[in-house]
Design a protein around this motif. Structure first.
Motif, PDB file in Angstrom:
ATOM      1  N   LYS A  43       0.816  -1.300  -0.179  1.00  0.00           N
ATOM      2  CA  LYS A  43       0.008   0.034  -0.081  1.00  0.00           C
ATOM      3  C   LYS A  43       0.823   1.324  -0.041  1.00  0.00           C
ATOM      4  N   GLU A  44       0.246   2.492  -0.012  1.00  0.00           N
ATOM      5  CA  GLU A  44       0.814   3.664  -0.096  1.00  0.00           C
ATOM      6  C   GLU A  44       1.348   4.112   1.270  1.00  0.00           C
ATOM      7  N   ARG A  45       2.025   4.964   1.224  1.00  0.00           N
ATOM      8  CA  ARG A  45       2.582   5.379   2.588  1.00  0.00           C
ATOM      9  C   ARG A  45       1.571   6.586   3.009  1.00  0.00           C
ATOM     10  N   ASP A  46       1.290   6.513   4.357  1.00  0.00           N
ATOM     11  CA  ASP A  46       0.240   7.439   4.976  1.00  0.00           C
ATOM     12  C   ASP A  46       0.677   7.938   6.175  1.00  0.00           C
ATOM     13  N   LEU A  47       0.176   9.449   6.231  1.00  0.00           N
ATOM     14  CA  LEU A  47       0.820  10.059   7.239  1.00  0.00           C
ATOM     15  C   LEU A  47      -0.082   9.640   8.743  1.00  0.00           C
ATOM     16  N   VAL A  48       0.653   9.777   9.478  1.00  0.00           N
ATOM     17  CA  VAL A  48       0.091   8.859  10.976  1.00  0.00           C
ATOM     18  C   VAL A  48       0.052  10.255  12.017  1.00  0.00           C
ATOM     19  N   ALA A  49       0.886  10.900  12.065  1.00  0.00           N
ATOM     20  CA  ALA A  49       0.779  12.122  13.057  1.00  0.00           C
ATOM     21  C   ALA A  49       2.112  12.967  12.797  1.00  0.00           C
ATOM     22  N   THR A  50       1.921  14.388  13.429  1.00  0.00           N
ATOM     23  CA  THR A  50       2.766  15.444  13.167  1.00  0.00           C
ATOM     24  C   THR A  50       2.855  16.241  14.633  1.00  0.00           C
ATOM     25  N   ILE A  51       4.108  16.741  14.828  1.00  0.00           N
ATOM     26  CA  ILE A  51       4.251  17.505  15.930  1.00  0.00           C
ATOM     27  C   ILE A  51       5.209  18.767  15.749  1.00  0.00           C
ATOM     28  N   SER A  52       4.729  19.931  16.024  1.00  0.00           N
ATOM     29  CA  SER A  52       5.350  20.926  15.935  1.00  0.00           C
ATOM     30  C   SER A  52       6.456  21.196  16.851  1.00  0.00           C
ATOM     31  N   TRP A  53       7.684  22.116  16.396  1.00  0.00           N
ATOM     32  CA  TRP A  53       8.809  22.131  17.237  1.00  0.00           C
ATOM     33  C   TRP A  53       8.539  22.880  18.650  1.00  0.00           C
ATOM     34  N   GLY A  54       7.871  23.953  18.587  1.00  0.00           N
ATOM     35  CA  GLY A  54       7.574  24.475  19.975  1.00  0.00           C
ATOM     36  C   GLY A  54       5.854  24.337  20.204  1.00  0.00           C
ATOM     37  N   PHE A  55       5.448  24.672  21.239  1.00  0.00           N
ATOM     38  CA  PHE A  55       4.229  24.526  21.756  1.00  0.00           C
ATOM     39  C   PHE A  55       3.555  23.238  21.601  1.00  0.00           C
ATOM     40  N   GLY A  56       4.188  22.245  21.083  1.00  0.00           N
ATOM     41  CA  GLY A  56       3.491  20.875  20.947  1.00  0.00           C
ATOM     42  C   GLY A  56       2.237  20.754  20.158  1.00  0.00           C
ATOM     43  N   SER A  57       2.078  21.520  19.179  1.00  0.00           N
ATOM     44  CA  SER A  57       0.831  21.376  18.338  1.00  0.00           C
ATOM     45  C   SER A  57       0.959  20.115  17.593  1.00  0.00           C
ATOM     46  N   THR A  58      -0.177  19.635  17.562  1.00  0.00           N
ATOM     47  CA  THR A  58      -0.117  17.987  17.052  1.00  0.00           C
ATOM     48  C   THR A  58      -1.239  17.817  15.766  1.00  0.00           C
ATOM     49  N   TYR A  59      -1.201  17.055  15.018  1.00  0.00           N
ATOM     50  CA  TYR A  59      -2.022  16.396  14.014  1.00  0.00           C
ATOM     51  C   TYR A  59      -1.922  14.789  14.207  1.00  0.00           C
ATOM     52  N   TYR A  60      -3.117  14.204  13.978  1.00  0.00           N
ATOM     53  CA  TYR A  60      -3.278  12.940  13.980  1.00  0.00           C
ATOM     54  C   TYR A  60      -4.219  12.490  12.900  1.00  0.00           C
ATOM     55  N   SER A  61      -4.050  11.452  12.156  1.00  0.00           N
ATOM     56  CA  SER A  61      -4.894  10.816  11.312  1.00  0.00           C
ATOM     57  C   SER A  61      -6.145  10.079  11.985  1.00  0.00           C
ATOM     58  N   ASP A  62      -7.162  10.217  11.066  1.00  0.00           N
ATOM     59  CA  ASP A  62      -8.422   9.612  11.978  1.00  0.00           C
ATOM     60  C   ASP A  62      -8.018   8.357  12.345  1.00  0.00           C
ATOM     61  N   PHE A  63      -7.424   7.451  11.704  1.00  0.00           N
ATOM     62  CA  PHE A  63      -7.340   5.967  11.856  1.00  0.00           C
ATOM     63  C   PHE A  63      -6.541   5.802  13.161  1.00  0.00           C
ATOM     64  N   VAL A  64      -5.718   6.740  13.813  1.00  0.00           N
ATOM     65  CA  VAL A  64      -5.078   6.303  15.002  1.00  0.00           C
ATOM     66  C   VAL A  64      -5.242   7.329  16.113  1.00  0.00           C
TER      67      VAL A  64
END
Length: 125
Positions: A43-64
């Motif tokens: 399968k293709e590569r998918d984004l799981v999660a990201t985090i910023s350098w400061g403040f700890g802002s995050t993003y999560y894909s729905d499946f996790v």
């Protein structure tokens, strides 16, 4: 040049947990967001999660969401991915990567320009 090395992968039964680490060496990843991606077999590569350098802002894909947690220790130049309640469909090679992009562009894989070699996660039922 930043180099990324993932570790912590392995085999686990469904419902179990693993914690992945991604250590940055060379020029530090200071100021840059970091992400975890995964590529299941065939399968293709998918984004799981990201985090910023400061403040700890995050993003999560729905499946996790609700199961995985991304964090970073800037003093150690390390980003982590705590994976709980693992499912067989979480089986994949997991990669960490660095981007200079900020939200929401950091969801675009093309914005990531340094990648680790990947670590295998296998979840059995």
């Amino acid at each position: 040049q930043v180099q990324l090395v993932e570790s912590g992968g392995g085999s686990v039964q469904a419902g179990g947990s693993l914690r992945l680490s991604c250590a940055a060496s060379g020029r530090t990843s200071r100021g840059y967001a970091m992400g975890w991606f995964r590529q299941p077999p065939g399968k293709e590569r998918d984004l799981v999660a990201t985090i910023s350098w400061g403040f700890g802002s995050t993003y999560y894909s729905d499946f996790v969401k609700g199961r995985f947690a991304i964090s970073r220790d800037n003093a150690k130049n390390t980003v982590y991915l705590q994976m709980n309640s693992l499912k067989p469909e979480d089986t994949a090679v997991y990669y960490c990567a660095v981007t200079g992009a900020k939200s929401p562009q950091w969801t675009n894989q093309d914005k990531y320009y340094i990648w680790g070699q990947g670590t295998q996660v296998t979840v059995s039922s």
